[in-house]
Each structure stands twice: as C-alpha cells, then as structure tokens.
Design a protein around this motif. Structure first.
Motif, PDB file in Angstrom:
ATOM      1  N   VAL A   1       0.836  -1.206   0.000  1.00  0.00           N
ATOM      2  CA  VAL A   1       0.000   0.000   0.000  1.00  0.00           C
ATOM      3  C   VAL A   1       0.870   1.255   0.000  1.00  0.00           C
ATOM      4  O   VAL A   1       0.603   2.211  -0.742  1.00  0.00           O
ATOM      5  N   ARG A   2       1.907   1.289   0.828  1.00  0.00           N
ATOM      6  CA  ARG A   2       2.756   2.478   0.900  1.00  0.00           C
ATOM      7  C   ARG A   2       3.437   2.738  -0.441  1.00  0.00           C
ATOM      8  O   ARG A   2       3.539   3.884  -0.888  1.00  0.00           O
ATOM      9  N   ARG A   3       3.921   1.679  -1.082  1.00  0.00           N
ATOM     10  CA  ARG A   3       4.634   1.870  -2.347  1.00  0.00           C
ATOM     11  C   ARG A   3       3.695   2.268  -3.476  1.00  0.00           C
ATOM     12  O   ARG A   3       4.137   2.814  -4.489  1.00  0.00           O
ATOM     13  N   ASN A   4       2.407   2.009  -3.314  1.00  0.00           N
ATOM     14  CA  ASN A   4       1.440   2.407  -4.325  1.00  0.00           C
ATOM     15  C   ASN A   4       0.694   3.686  -3.946  1.00  0.00           C
ATOM     16  O   ASN A   4      -0.292   4.048  -4.579  1.00  0.00           O
TER      17      ASN A   4
ATOM     18  N   VAL B   1      -0.911   9.208  -5.789  1.00  0.00           N
ATOM     19  CA  VAL B   1      -1.392   9.484  -4.434  1.00  0.00           C
ATOM     20  C   VAL B   1      -2.864   9.120  -4.340  1.00  0.00           C
ATOM     21  O   VAL B   1      -3.655   9.413  -5.251  1.00  0.00           O
ATOM     22  N   VAL B   2      -3.232   8.479  -3.245  1.00  0.00           N
ATOM     23  CA  VAL B   2      -4.634   8.119  -3.021  1.00  0.00           C
ATOM     24  C   VAL B   2      -5.452   9.389  -2.845  1.00  0.00           C
ATOM     25  O   VAL B   2      -5.117  10.258  -2.035  1.00  0.00           O
ATOM     26  N   GLU B   3      -6.518   9.515  -3.607  1.00  0.00           N
ATOM     27  CA  GLU B   3      -7.369  10.694  -3.526  1.00  0.00           C
ATOM     28  C   GLU B   3      -8.790  10.360  -3.097  1.00  0.00           C
ATOM     29  O   GLU B   3      -9.499  11.211  -2.584  1.00  0.00           O
ATOM     30  N   ASP B   4      -9.246   9.141  -3.340  1.00  0.00           N
ATOM     31  CA  ASP B   4     -10.606   8.780  -2.946  1.00  0.00           C
ATOM     32  C   ASP B   4     -10.672   7.277  -2.667  1.00  0.00           C
ATOM     33  O   ASP B   4      -9.675   6.547  -2.774  1.00  0.00           O
ATOM     34  N   VAL B   5     -11.866   6.818  -2.305  1.00  0.00           N
ATOM     35  CA  VAL B   5     -12.063   5.414  -1.932  1.00  0.00           C
ATOM     36  C   VAL B   5     -11.748   4.475  -3.098  1.00  0.00           C
ATOM     37  O   VAL B   5     -11.194   3.383  -2.912  1.00  0.00           O
ATOM     38  N   GLU B   6     -12.089   4.900  -4.317  1.00  0.00           N
ATOM     39  CA  GLU B   6     -11.858   4.033  -5.481  1.00  0.00           C
ATOM     40  C   GLU B   6     -10.376   3.724  -5.649  1.00  0.00           C
ATOM     41  O   GLU B   6     -10.005   2.609  -6.081  1.00  0.00           O
ATOM     42  N   ASP B   7      -9.516   4.678  -5.342  1.00  0.00           N
ATOM     43  CA  ASP B   7      -8.079   4.426  -5.461  1.00  0.00           C
ATOM     44  C   ASP B   7      -7.639   3.322  -4.503  1.00  0.00           C
ATOM     45  O   ASP B   7      -6.784   2.484  -4.833  1.00  0.00           O
ATOM     46  N   VAL B   8      -8.225   3.313  -3.305  1.00  0.00           N
ATOM     47  CA  VAL B   8      -7.850   2.292  -2.326  1.00  0.00           C
ATOM     48  C   VAL B   8      -8.389   0.930  -2.762  1.00  0.00           C
ATOM     49  O   VAL B   8      -7.723  -0.111  -2.589  1.00  0.00           O
ATOM     50  N   MET B   9      -9.575   0.898  -3.337  1.00  0.00           N
ATOM     51  CA  MET B   9     -10.154  -0.385  -3.773  1.00  0.00           C
ATOM     52  C   MET B   9      -9.297  -1.057  -4.839  1.00  0.00           C
ATOM     53  O   MET B   9      -9.296  -2.286  -4.965  1.00  0.00           O
ATOM     54  N   ALA B  10      -8.553  -0.250  -5.584  1.00  0.00           N
ATOM     55  CA  ALA B  10      -7.697  -0.818  -6.631  1.00  0.00           C
ATOM     56  C   ALA B  10      -6.315  -1.208  -6.116  1.00  0.00           C
ATOM     57  O   ALA B  10      -5.485  -1.717  -6.882  1.00  0.00           O
ATOM     58  N   MET B  11      -6.061  -0.982  -4.821  1.00  0.00           N
ATOM     59  CA  MET B  11      -4.761  -1.323  -4.244  1.00  0.00           C
ATOM     60  C   MET B  11      -4.571  -2.842  -4.192  1.00  0.00           C
ATOM     61  O   MET B  11      -5.508  -3.588  -3.880  1.00  0.00           O
TER      62      MET B  11
ATOM     63  N   LEU C   1      -2.302   1.256   7.301  1.00  0.00           N
ATOM     64  CA  LEU C   1      -1.459   0.934   6.144  1.00  0.00           C
ATOM     65  C   LEU C   1      -0.822   2.165   5.539  1.00  0.00           C
ATOM     66  O   LEU C   1       0.313   2.128   5.071  1.00  0.00           O
ATOM     67  N   ALA C   2      -1.574   3.267   5.532  1.00  0.00           N
ATOM     68  CA  ALA C   2      -1.071   4.488   4.906  1.00  0.00           C
ATOM     69  C   ALA C   2      -2.008   5.626   5.299  1.00  0.00           C
ATOM     70  O   ALA C   2      -2.940   5.444   6.096  1.00  0.00           O
ATOM     71  N   THR C   3      -1.745   6.800   4.745  1.00  0.00           N
ATOM     72  CA  THR C   3      -2.622   7.955   4.971  1.00  0.00           C
ATOM     73  C   THR C   3      -2.905   8.628   3.642  1.00  0.00           C
ATOM     74  O   THR C   3      -2.159   8.454   2.665  1.00  0.00           O
ATOM     75  N   TYR C   4      -4.007   9.368   3.601  1.00  0.00           N
ATOM     76  CA  TYR C   4      -4.299  10.192   2.423  1.00  0.00           C
ATOM     77  C   TYR C   4      -5.021  11.443   2.889  1.00  0.00           C
ATOM     78  O   TYR C   4      -5.442  11.548   4.041  1.00  0.00           O
ATOM     79  N   ARG C   5      -5.159  12.408   2.008  1.00  0.00           N
ATOM     80  CA  ARG C   5      -5.707  13.699   2.391  1.00  0.00           C
ATOM     81  C   ARG C   5      -6.853  14.060   1.435  1.00  0.00           C
ATOM     82  O   ARG C   5      -6.618  14.674   0.388  1.00  0.00           O
TER      83      ARG C   5
END
Length: 1020
Positions: free
Chosen positions: A206-209, A232-242, A728-732
């Motif tokens: 997760v961190r590397r992505n 950079v993760v910007e929304d929920v959809e980005d995390v679902m593709a992790m 796992l990580a953080t996003y803003r």
C-alpha cells in the motif's frame, strides 16, 4: 518648578490646547482600547506532548517521558518539571521562573525536543510544543445540535470553522465533539487467511502504491511537456484498486476481498447541549484583539450563514465571555462615574461650585491621559485597570484640592486670580510632589511582582502610577492656568471659624496639653482593635470568592467501563439536573480519559451556565440542591466546582509525594488520606494513583515465534486488526484538514477478546494461530503515571467544606501527618505555595516601599524624627485596616489586603506631609511649638478631610458592594464585579479613615513633643 508654572501661565492658550488634545486623545483611546475581563497573563509554562497509539503507560514512561526529561532538565530557569505517561500518549509540562522570555524559552524547548526525538520510537507522532497562554482559551462556544446525523453535524461545524477562522481577530476555532476521520477497510480474517496475506507485506504494498512521484518534464527540442504519475490516493476508489496479494500474474485487490467506508475512529467521548447530541465550536481570539468586537463579528457571521443552514439545526451560544466582559466593564465604569460624582459633590459642598468645577476637570483629565498612555503601551482595558481607576478617583484630586484651597485663601486676601493661583501652585509644589512621590514609591515595587499572580495584578500599580503622574501635572500646571484664566475674585472672609472647626480647635488644644496621655490612649485603641480582630476575625484566604457565572460537575466512577457505559452514567446525572430555571444552558461531555486538571477516575463533566446573578439564588445554594438531587445515584462520586476567577485555580489543598519506590509512595498516600479524614473539613479529595483495573497482556514466546519465522512486529500487526486497526497508509481528501488514516480492521462482531486467540498469522509454515506462540494473560492495569522533577510522584488534592478555612485546615493537617519513610519527600503546592510566595513578596515590597518613602521624606524635611513620625502613622493605620475588615465581615485576603496595606501606606503619608510642611513654615515664622501645632491642625483641617473623604467615598461603592447606574438609573447590590474588590476597598477605606483621625489628632501632638518642635535650624 516655579519657572515651569509661570511659563505655563504665560502660555495659557498653548497649555489649554494641550489639555484639550489630551482629553480628546483619551476619549479616542478609550473607544479603541481592547476590552477583556481578566488581564492577558503570560503563564510561565510550556507543554510538550507526544502520542503513540496503543502504547501502555509503563512503556510511555520508559520510551517517551524519560528521554524527554533527560534532554529538558538541562534547560535554564526551569522551576518545576511535571511528566505524565498514559495510554497512547505522554506529556511534560515545564514551569519556568518568573520573568522568563517566552519566545526564547519556546525556542530552547523545541531545540531540546528535536534532540530527544532521535531517542523516541519511530512509530511515535511528531512531538508538539505549545506555550500555555490565557488569551488562547475560548471566548465563545457555539453549540450545534438537532435531529441530524453525526456526519452532518460535523460537516456543518467544519464549514463554519473555516468561515470563522477567516475573521482577522480570530486565532483559531476548535471543534468539541469532532471525531478523527478514518478510511476503514473491513475484511473477514478468514478471507485473508485463504489468500495467505502477510500483514507486513500488505503495508509495504500500500505504501509503495501511495507515493507522490516527482516525474519532472520532458524537453524534446520542439516543445516542453510536463510528466505526471498520479500515485497518491485521492478517494475510496483508489484504495479499492490497491493490491492485497500478488502471486505470479494474479493480483488480488481490496475491492475483491474487503468493504471500504469513510467513517470515524472509535469514539472517545460524547457531547450534548441541554440533553441533545451536539458539536461545539470553541472560538479563541488573537492576543490583544477586542473581545467585544471579535464576538460581535462571529455572531454576525453566524447570522449571515443562518439561511444556508438546515432548518432543524439549533444554534446555541454558550460561555460567551463578551457578555461577562460587557457586564463587568459596565459595572466598574458605573462605579468610576459614581466615585467621580461623589467626589465632586464633596468638593462643591466644601469649596463652592467654581473651585469644584476647576478641581473636577482634573479628574477626567488625569483619567483620560492615563488611558491614553495605557493604550499606547499596548495594554487592555480589564477589571484590574478599571478598579485601579476607582482606587485613584479620590486620590487624583488630592493635589488639586490642596492647591485650590490655598488659591481660595489667596483670593480672599485680595490677590489677583493669576497671582493667587500661581503663588498657590508654587508654594505647594514641593509638598504635593513629595506626597505624590511617596504614593508612587509604594506602588513601584509591585511592578516586580513575580509569578502568575504578579502578572495578573501588575496592571494595578501601572495604572495608578500613570494616573497619579497625570494628576500631578493637572494640579500644578493645568489647574493654575484654568484658575488664572477663569478670573473671579473671592469675597474677603470676615466671619470667624465654623462650629466644626471651633470644636476641633477645642479638642486639639486639650490633647496638646496632655501629649503623653494622648499617645498612650492612641496605642491602647490600636491594641484593642488588634485584640478584637484576633478574636473575631473571619480567617485568611488567598483570593476573594466571587459569585460565579458558571459551575461544573465532575462525574467520577471506577471500573473498566466502555465509553457507552460511561455516557449512560453521565446521562443519568444529566437527566436529574436538567430543567432547572436557574440554569440557562447545560453542556455535558463523557470521556474515555480525564483531562490534565481532573482526577483519573473522571468519566464525564457537566458544565452549567447560570442565569443572571440578580435573577437567581447564590450558586452555592443551587449546587447544594443539585447534590441532594443526585445523592442516591449508586456507584459514582460527584464533585461540584464553581467557576474560579483570577490567577488562582484548582483546589486550595495540593500535596505532592515524590520518590522512586512507587510502593512506598502508595502506602504513604494511604496514610495521608487517613490523616485528612481524621482531621475533617476536607471534601472532594482525590489523588492520581493508578485506578484498579485489568489489562490483558499477550506474552510472546520469542523462541517459538522464531521457529515459525515470525516476530513481535508481525504479531503486533495481527493484534491491531482486532483492536484499533492496522494503519497501512494515509491520504488527504479535499473535505478534511488533516491526513486520514487508511486502516484494515476485522468486522465489528469479531472485535472481541476471544478473537485474539482465533487470530492467525501467515508464516513460512503457512497460516498459524497466534495461540501457538502467544499466551493471553490478565494483569493489574496501570493508569496514568505522574512524575515530578524526574521522580515518580502522587499528588493529593482537596477542597475544604463551606465554613472551613483552607489555611487553618492545612496547619491542622501538618500536625497529624505521619513521618515519611526514607527516600520519600512531601511538599505542599497549589494555593498554599502561591500564598506563601505572595506573602513573602508583599512583605519585601512593603519594606522596599518604606525605604523609598524614608529617602523621600528625609530629603523633604531633613528631619529623622518627622520622617519616623510619618512612618509610624503607616504602622498605626493598619489597625484601621483590621477594623474595616472586621466591620465589613471580610476575610484577610493575602493578595488583596496585602496590596491594600501597601497602597494605604502611600496614601496615609500625603496628609501628614502637608500637615508637617505647614507646621515647619509656622515655626520658621517664629510661632511657639504649641501654637504652631494648633494652628497647623486648624489650617489643614479642610484639605485633610477633603482628600481623605474623597478617597474613601470613591471606594465606598466597592466597600458596600453597591453598583449604582446613574444613567439608567438603577441600583445593584453585591454584584460579582464588586465582590472581587471588597477586601481591598475595605482595607484601604478603613485604614484611611482611622489614619485621618491619627493625622488630625495624634500628629500635632507628636510634633509638639519631638525635636520637630524646634526651629528648622535646630533640626537633627
């Protein structure tokens, strides 16, 4: 001085124009000066905190507190260092010596914390360093409640927060009841087991992505193109593709195995206003901003935003300090105006309307000039400044009365107005300067008062010094010019002395014939007053008690209660106390962990805002009823605390027990509390020992774990899935200020203790249950660990029952305290320590003031006897202070009465200086000692009485607790603004009244029997 006076009269138009400028400038300064209730005090404390989610108190002490203490102890000027270790965080509070440079101290602390950061765990958050500043406390709380969801309330609150912080005068807005956002990945552990997910690899993937890639740009020679790698993760959809698991060409993502949702972290407390769930906007102003204007702008913004808010949203303003400030300022300004009117009435009655008008102009002249200087120095208009104006209201006219009285006599003898006023000002210049200088001399040492109390009270000597200096210019420069320009000639007085003067002459003549008996009688009276006070006094206290505007109930309960169980208990108490007509608002909060100034077992608080003080019973009676209404709730302890004004705070009794052996500390505190119970009179006793409870420890067999190719870190990641979640990580996201954690958690139904035994871990031998190398064992729970100056400490705090005196209770307790064992130290802090330091400083300030006055008086009179005579009047006048407190039913306030005695010393000498100066003049003209003393008393009777009466009358509204609004008109009795200053006013008024009799009756007698009866050439 004569040259200056004549120069001012020769340039009368310039002088009067300058006076007009001062009056207009003072009015403008009064309108624009920032207004607040209490002074903006710089507290000599800096707060260092660091968080590490999930860390135990023992580990927080070992890994967080002690490394910070090791670095910070080398700082210079540290008075006390308090460390606290609790679950999930640690803090160190540094108290510096008085007079510290806050900016430099803050910089030094940050440097030491940066150096200590290398010793802290890498998982710990960035340490926070903050200066504790009263001006940063909220001035307005805005409650948002209604039938809305928690998400809706918090969203509205954050939007309003952004808008309010756009106001220039607003420093920041905190949201009470806000919850930290969380992107929660809920996954079934069995699914993770089926894929053989390694938790450490999962976090790495997760961190590397979720990386910000600075890809740069490409210049082809035919154009320049920016290159971007959106990573950079910007929304929920980005995390679902992790990716979760990668095996050859097969990739498993979160969208395949988990459910994602934007939510909040587990609640640590709940907030309600009048019983409804709420969030609260707590608004803080910038230092030096006008509190009235700031609150008005915030309310205006809220009114403008109202049409865009949901109709069902209820907005309540609670804890609005601007209302208190407006009321207090109004009350004190009314008292200032009343004091001026009373003074002018007395002057008119004694000197006639013309002289009274001239003298009356000097009062607003000195006031407004003083306010102009205070505004120019960057200070604020607060309760201390306003009382200082009341204090000097009667003193401002002392010099003007003396000059005006002599000018009237000159006019009655046929002098022209210009000559009469010029001669009067020139003749009385040095006596007036000397009397003003002695008054200023007693206030100068107060400028160096250390500690928070000194920072709070320093505005009194500053205001008095500025206004008295201005009054000196008014009396010797502007008043003679106005008198000379106004013209008028006083009719020659052919009538003899009045009845009062004849009676005084007769009494004084008899006393002068028996000087020894008169002196003995005065000493007997002083001794009798001292005996009466010693027998019938009302005790000693640090600061006066003032009728509060609000109160708090702390709900204390023990046990490993969940936040929902705690909230249910607080709701029960809230239900019992809701609906009182004497309470305007009720703000309730439940919490997982108590705040810094609370007992460890506090599970919630209820904050009451009372109705206006003149529309309800005293707060003590209301709280007594509340105690009865909640007395039958089992299993809890309720602690009722009133709002405390001034620089003090907290409970009056505070005892610190320090040492390295925690067992010895615990045993001694048990003995100490038993001694307090035996002594009696103590209530709401608390200590910060660890509360009884159970914690579960996962004992890891490292050898067994290593055989499976795993370690403590991997085990900890598996455990966090069940507890707070594996971050796992953080996003803003765009709608949140701070970073949001992305955490993997098991479903809510799985978040139980049993799941820890069923939890598995991916190892080199496949999925293995934690029970193979982890043992789950119960153990005694350790709560908050407190440290003082590098040693473990337990602090015992207590209140005293109504009717008991804190000082007397402490003295009784000291005699019962058991002897502490080896390596255990006991010290008294809190109000006792502050009171002792205040007494030491006030005694030192009094001695310094006496030395300064002695220097001025010896310079003025060139006589040691006459100097000692005046100083003896100061000592004898303290009997009047005790008499004033006794008659008004007041306790001996260490701060207020101590300042009153010092201020009185400067006031008492004034009349004695004028009296002795006249005596010396008559002796130099050849009058016999007895005749000179008698004539001195009769000549100075009117100005002495006038100056004393004006000062006493100026303080009488405060002495009697009366607030007179001359403009409405209305009358208030015992308003909170007057309660604050009753002790000091009673001390000064009683002492000055008694000293006036001594001046008029005893001083002439002492002049006759001393070497001062010889001519000036014969003086020692």
């Amino acid at each position: 001085m004569r040259a200056l006076i004549h120069a001012a009269m020769d340039r009368s138009r310039t002088t009067l124009l300058l006076l007009s400028f001062l009056l207009l400038g003072g009015l403008a300064a009064f309108n624009s000066i920032p207004k607040e209730s209490n002074p903006d005090v710089t507290i000599p404390m800096i707060y260092v905190s660091v968080s590490l989610e999930g860390v135990s108190p023992e580990d927080a002490e070992r890994l967080l507190v002690r490394p910070l203490e090791q670095e910070l102890r080398s700082l210079e000027g540290i008075k006390e260092m308090r460390g606290t270790a609790a679950e999930g965080y640690a803090s160190v509070v540094l108290e510096f010596d008085a007079g510290f440079d806050p900016d430099q101290a803050l910089q030094d602390v940050r440097e030491k914390v940066d150096a200590a950061q290398t010793e802290l765990p890498t998982e710990a958050d960035e340490p926070s360093v903050q200066e504790i500043n009263v001006s940063l406390f909220p001035i307005l709380s805005i409650g948002l409640s209604g039938p809305l969801s928690e998400r809706e309330l918090i969203t509205i609150a954050r939007e309003l927060q952004e808008a309010i912080e756009g106001i220039p005068e607003v420093l920041e807005v905190e949201i009470g009841g806000d919850r930290e956002d969380l992107l929660e990945i809920v996954v079934n552990p069995q699914v993770l087991e089926s894929y053989g997910v390694d938790y450490d690899q999962l976090a790495t993937l997760v961190r590397r992505n979720n990386q910000l890639v600075a890809a740069g740009s490409l210049d082809t020679g035919q154009g320049r193109m920016a290159i971007k790698v959106p990573g950079v993760v910007e929304d929920v959809e980005d995390v679902m593709a992790m990716p979760v698991k990668v095996s050859g060409d097969r990739v498993v993502t979160f969208g395949d195995v988990a459910m994602l949702q934007r939510t909040f972290k587990d609640p640590t407390g709940f907030a309600r206003i009048n019983g409804e769930p709420a969030v609260v906007l707590e608004v803080s102003k910038r230092a030096g901003a006008n509190i009235l204007e700031t609150v008005a702008q915030v309310r205006g913004l809220m009114d403008a935003a109202a049409p865009r808010l949901p109709e069902e949203l209820e907005v309540r303003y609670t804890m609005d300090q601007s209302e208190d400030v407006r009321d207090i300022l109004s009350d004190l300004l009314n008292n200032v105006l009343t004091a001026i009117v009373l003074v002018v009435i007395v002057v008119i009655a004694a000197m006639g309307p013309r002289s009274a008008a001239l003298v009356g102009i000097t009062i607003p002249g000195a006031f407004l000039s003083g306010i102009l200087v205070i505004w120019g120095m960057g200070y604020t208009m607060n309760i201390v400044v306003l009382f200082s104006l009341i204090l000097v209201a009667g003193m401002l006219v002392d010099g003007a009365i003396v000059v005006s009285e002599l000018a009237d006599r000159n006019l009655s003898e046929g002098m022209s107005p210009r000559k009469a006023w010029a001669e009067a000002a020139s003749r009385m210049a040095w006596p007036v300067i000397a009397s003003t200088a002695t008054t200023l001399a007693v206030f100068v040492p107060l400028l160096f008062w250390p500690d928070t109390v000194g920072e709070f009270m320093k505005y009194l000597p500053i205001t008095v010094i500025i206004c008295l200096t201005a009054s000196l210019a008014m009396a010797l420069v502007f008043l003679p010019v106005m008198g000379g320009v106004s013209g008028g000639r006083r009719r020659r007085e052919t009538s003899g002395e009045g009845v009062f003067v004849k009676g005084y002459r007769k009494v004084l003549s008899r006393l002068l014939r028996f000087p020894g008996t008169t002196l003995l009688g005065a000493l007997v009276i002083v001794g009798a007053i001292g005996w009466a006070y010693g027998t019938f006094n009302h005790g000693v206290e640090f600061f006066p008690e003032v009728e509060p505007e609000s109160a708090q109930v702390q709900v204390r309960a023990r046990g490993d209660l969940s936040i929902h169980e705690r909230d249910a208990i607080v709701r029960e108490v809230e239900k019992r106390l809701a609906g009182s007509p004497e309470v305007s608002s009720l703000y309730g909060r439940s919490m997982v962990s108590a705040g810094e100034q609370m007992a460890p077992d506090v599970i919630g608080t209820l904050q009451f805002r009372f109705t206006e003080w003149d529309e309800r019973r005293p707060a003590s009676e209301i709280l007594a009823d509340f105690r009865e209404m909640t007395a039958d709730i089992p299993g809890i302890v309720l602690e009722f605390r009133q709002q405390e004004e001034g620089p003090g705070g907290g409970k009056p009794v505070e005892i610190m027990v320090t040492g390295q052996d925690y067992g010895k500390l615990d045993d001694y505190v048990t003995w100490l509390r038993a001694a307090m119970e035996e002594t009696g009179g103590f209530v709401d006793v608390e200590d910060d020992r660890s509360l009884p409870g159970i914690e579960w420890r996962l004992e890891v067999d490292r050898e067994a774990a290593s055989r499976f190719g795993t370690d403590v870190a991997s085990i900890g990641s598996s455990v966090r899935l069940v507890t707070n979640g594996l971050v796992l990580a953080t996003y803003r996201p765009a709608d949140v200020r701070d970073e949001v954690d992305i955490a993997v958690r098991v479903p809510r139904a799985w978040r139980e203790l049993d799941q820890l035994e069923r939890q598995t871990l991916n190892t080199s031998r496949g999925q293995v249950p934690l029970s193979q190398f982890v043992t789950l064992e119960p153990a005694p729970k350790t709560g908050t660990i407190s440290r003082l100056d590098g040693e473990r400490a337990i602090t015992v705090k207590a209140d005293v029952r109504p009717g008991f005196n804190a000082n007397a209770q402490l003295e009784a307790l000291r005699s019962r305290l058991p002897e502490p064992p080896d390596q255990v130290q006991v010290s008294f802090g809190g109000e006792d320590e502050e009171q002792r330091r205040a007494m030491e400083f006030l005694m030192t300030a009094f001695l310094v003031a006496i030395c300064l006055m002695t220097l001025i008086l010896v310079t003025q009179f060139n006589s040691l006897y006459q100097t000692l005579l005046i100083l003896s009047a100061i000592v004898l006048s303290t009997a009047g202070v005790l008499l004033g407190l006794l008659l008004n039913g007041q306790s001996f306030g260490v701060v207020m009465v101590g300042m009153g005695i010092i201020a009185l010393a400067g006031i008492v000498v004034n009349n004695n200086i004028i009296l002795i100066d006249t005596f010396n003049q008559l002796r130099s003209e050849g009058a016999a000692p007895l005749e000179a003393a008698l004539e001195t008393g009769c000549l100075r009777l009117r100005p002495v009485l006038l100056t004393a009466i004006t000062t006493i009358l100026g303080l009488m509204p405060m002495v009697l607790g009366v607030n007179v609004d001359l403009l409405t008109p209305s009358l208030g009795i015992n308003a909170p603004s007057t309660q604050w200053w009753t002790q000091l006013s009673s001390a000064i008024a009683g002492g000055l009244a008694f000293a006036t009799f001594l001046t008029l009756l005893l001083t002439p007698v002492l002049l006759v029997i001393g070497p001062g009866s010889r001519t000036s050439k014969e003086k020692v």
